[in-house]
Enzyme design. Structure first.
Site, PDB file in Angstrom:
ATOM      1  N   TYR A 140       0.841  -1.207   0.000  1.00 35.60           N
ATOM      2  CA  TYR A 140       0.000   0.000   0.000  1.00 35.60           C
ATOM      3  C   TYR A 140       0.874   1.255   0.000  1.00 35.60           C
ATOM      4  CZ  TYR A 140      -2.875   3.776   1.851  1.00 35.60           C
ATOM      5  OH  TYR A 140      -3.482   4.993   2.038  1.00 35.60           O
ATOM      6  N   ARG A 220      -1.036   6.348  17.853  1.00 33.53           N
ATOM      7  CA  ARG A 220      -1.319   6.885  16.527  1.00 33.53           C
ATOM      8  C   ARG A 220      -1.726   8.346  16.658  1.00 33.53           C
ATOM      9  NH1 ARG A 220       0.868   3.059  15.573  1.00 33.53           N
ATOM     10  NH2 ARG A 220       0.414   1.314  14.188  1.00 33.53           N
TER      11      ARG A 220
HETATM   12  N1  UDP Z   1      -6.329  -1.399  16.379  1.00 32.80           N
HETATM   13  C1  UDP Z   1      -6.672  -2.337  17.346  1.00 32.80           C
HETATM   14  N2  UDP Z   1      -7.783  -3.109  17.142  1.00 32.80           N
HETATM   15  C2  UDP Z   1      -8.557  -3.004  16.020  1.00 32.80           C
HETATM   16  C3  UDP Z   1      -8.206  -2.035  15.040  1.00 32.80           C
HETATM   17  C4  UDP Z   1      -7.081  -1.262  15.258  1.00 32.80           C
HETATM   18  O1  UDP Z   1      -5.981  -2.470  18.355  1.00 32.80           O
HETATM   19  O2  UDP Z   1      -9.537  -3.751  15.892  1.00 32.80           O
HETATM   20  C5  UDP Z   1      -5.136  -0.554  16.581  1.00 32.80           C
HETATM   21  C6  UDP Z   1      -4.077  -0.717  15.503  1.00 32.80           C
HETATM   22  O3  UDP Z   1      -3.158  -1.742  15.854  1.00 32.80           O
HETATM   23  C7  UDP Z   1      -3.430   0.669  15.494  1.00 32.80           C
HETATM   24  C8  UDP Z   1      -4.563   1.605  15.916  1.00 32.80           C
HETATM   25  O4  UDP Z   1      -5.562   0.784  16.519  1.00 32.80           O
HETATM   26  O5  UDP Z   1      -2.430   0.743  16.478  1.00 32.80           O
HETATM   27  C9  UDP Z   1      -5.184   2.311  14.734  1.00 32.80           C
HETATM   28  O6  UDP Z   1      -5.492   1.338  13.749  1.00 32.80           O
HETATM   29  P1  UDP Z   1      -6.364   1.675  12.470  1.00 32.80           P
HETATM   30  O7  UDP Z   1      -6.592   0.372  11.764  1.00 32.80           O
HETATM   31  O8  UDP Z   1      -7.566   2.450  12.878  1.00 32.80           O
HETATM   32  O9  UDP Z   1      -5.435   2.634  11.626  1.00 32.80           O
HETATM   33  P2  UDP Z   1      -3.933   2.426  11.087  1.00 32.80           P
HETATM   34  O10 UDP Z   1      -3.055   3.046  12.131  1.00 32.80           O
HETATM   35  O11 UDP Z   1      -3.709   0.958  10.899  1.00 32.80           O
HETATM   36  O12 UDP Z   1      -3.918   3.196   9.814  1.00 32.80           O
END
Ligand code: UDP
Length: 337
Positions: A140, A220
Site C-alpha cells: 500500500y 497513533r
Molecule cells: N487497532 C486495534 N484493534 C482493532 C483495530 C485497530 O488495536 O480492531 C489498533 C491498531 O493496531 C493501530 C490503531 O488501533 O495501532 C489504529 O489502527 P487503524 O486500523 O484504525 O489505523 P492504522 O493506524 O492501521 O492506519
C-alpha cells in the site's frame, strides 16, 4: 474554484468535498462507489465512474470545466495490499496515471494528492517530518509513494502544480453526526469500538499490549476529517502551476489504543468489552506527525483533532446511524443509492 474530487464519495473525500462546498468552492465527486457511499455526497454532485476509465475521466474534466483535481480515489487497506498487490498497483498507480493523463488532455494543471504516513519507513524519529526517509514497509505504502513520484514527474514535464498531503489517522465524523465512516469490512479502531457499543461485535481486539509506549498499546496520530477539509482548502487556494509541496496532516500528538478506548467509554458512559491479543503484522509502535510545515506555510489550524472531540463526533454518527448510511431515512426511502 471548480474542483473534481476523485473518490469524492469515500470517507475522507466526501468530508473534504462537503467542506469545499461550505467554503466557497464548486466541487463534484467522481467515484465508482466500490467503497464510497452515494449518500455521503450532496444531491447532484456525484458522477459514478472509475479512475481506470481514462476516457470518462477526460470527458468529465472537459464537460465540467474543472480547474483543479483532488485525487482521493484509492484502495487503502494494508493487509489487502499484501494479498492482492495487482489491485493496488492497478488502482493506485495506473489509476493515478489516468487522472494525470486526463488532466493533460483537458488543460487542468493543479492536483492535490491523498498520500499517507504509510510512505515513511518505520525507523524514522518521531514526530515525522516531511523530510523523513520514505521507505514504505507495505505494498500500500509503495503504491502511494509511486503515485507521489509520478505526479512530481508529470508536474515537472507538463507544468502542473501539485501537493502531496500525507494523512495520519483520518477519523471522526461530521459534527452534526450526519456523515461518517461506513465500510463493508471495517478494520479501523474507532468505528470498531462503536460497533462493539452497538452490539455489532462482541469486543474490541487490541492488537498488542507490550509495545514500548506509555501503556504498551500502539500510539497513533488521529486527525479529524473536517481538519483535513480545512487543509485541502488552504492548499488548493495557495497552489500555483509549477509548485510542488509535501505536507503531513496530523494533530502532532499521539494517543494510545487504550486512551482512545477510555475516551469512548467516557462518551458512552460505560465500559466497552475488549481483549489484548497479538500485534497485527506491519503495525509500528508509534506514528506521530510533525505538521509544522503546513501550519507555518498556510496557517493550517486544526480545530477538532483532540481525541475527545473525534470520539464524541464518531459516537454521534454511530448513534444516529448504527448501520451506516443504510440507516439514514432518505436511504431507507430509496431516495439515493
Ligand atoms: N487497532 C486495534 N484493534 C482493532 C483495530 C485497530 O488495536 O480492531 C489498533 C491498531 O493496531 C493501530 C490503531 O488501533 O495501532 C489504529 O489502527 P487503524 O486500523 O484504525 O489505523 P492504522 O493506524 O492501521 O492506519
Amino acid at each position: 474554484m471548480n474542483i473534481l474530487c476523485t473518490g469524492g464519495a469515500g470517507y475522507v473525500g466526501s468530508a473534504c468535498l462537503r467542506w469545499l462546498l461550505r467554503h466557497g468552492h464548486e466541487a463534484i465527486a467522481y467515484d465508482d462507489l466500490s467503497a464510497g457511499n452515494a449518500e455521503a455526497v450532496p444531491d447532484g454532485r456525484l458522477i459514478v465512474g472509475d479512475i481506470l476509465n481514462g476516457g470518462q475521466l477526460t470527458d468529465v474534466m472537459a464537460q465540467h470545466h474543472v480547474d483543479a483535481v483532488m485525487h482521493f480515489a484509492a484502495v487503502a487497506s494494508v493487509p489487502e495490499s499484501i494479498s492482492d498487490p495487482d489491485l493496488y498497483y492497478r488502482v493506485n498507480v495506473l489509476g493515478t496515471k489516468n487522472v494525470l493523463d486526463a488532466m493533460r488532455r483537458t488543460g487542468v494543471n493543479r492536483i492535490v494528492f491523498s498520500s499517507t504516513a504509510a510512505t515513511y519507513g518505520f525507523d524514522n524519529p518521531m514526530p515525522l517530518t516531511e523530510d523523513a526517509d520514505q521507505l514504505p514497509e507495505t505494498p500500500y505504502g509503495t503504491t502511494k509513494l509511486a503515485a507521489e513520484r509520478m505526479i512530481a514527474d508529470y508536474a515537472r514535464a507538463y507544468d502542473f502544480g501539485y501537493a502531496w498531503l500525507r494523512y495520519f489517522n483520518a477519523s471522526g465524523a461530521d459534527l452534526d453526526g450526519q456523515f461518517g465512516e461506513d465500510r463493508d469490512h471495517e478494520t479501523h479502531l474507532i468505528p470498531i469500538i462503536f460497533q462493539v457499543v452497538n452490539a455489532h461485535r462482541e469486543k474490541l481486539m487490541i492488537y498488542g499490549g507490550t509495545f514500548d509506549t506509555r501503556d504498551g498499546t500502539c500510539v497513533r496520530d488521529y486527525v479529524h476529517t473536517d481538519d483535513l477539509g480545512q487543509a485541502h482548502q488552504r492548499v488548493i487556494e495557495a497552489l500555483k502551476p509549477g509548485d510542488g509541496r509535501a505536507y503531513n496532516l496530523g494533530s502532532g500528538t499521539g494517543a494510545t489504543v487504550m486512551e482512545v478506548l477510555r475516551a469512548a467509554e467516557n462518551v458512552v458512559g460505560h465500559p466497552i468489552a475488549h481483549e489484548i491479543v497479538d500485534p497485527r503484522p506491519g503495525d509500528p509502535a508509534v506514528l506521530i506527525a510533525g505538521s509544522d510545515r503546513i501550519r507555518s506555510d498556510l496557517g493550517w489550524d486544526p480545530q477538532h483533532s483532540d481525541v475527545e472531540t473525534i470520539v464524541a463526533s464518531a459516537w454521534r454518527w454511530h448513534q444516529q446511524c448504527p448501520d451506516g448510511y443504510a440507516s439514514k431515512p432518505e436511504a431507507a426511502a430509496g431516495k439515493s443509492g
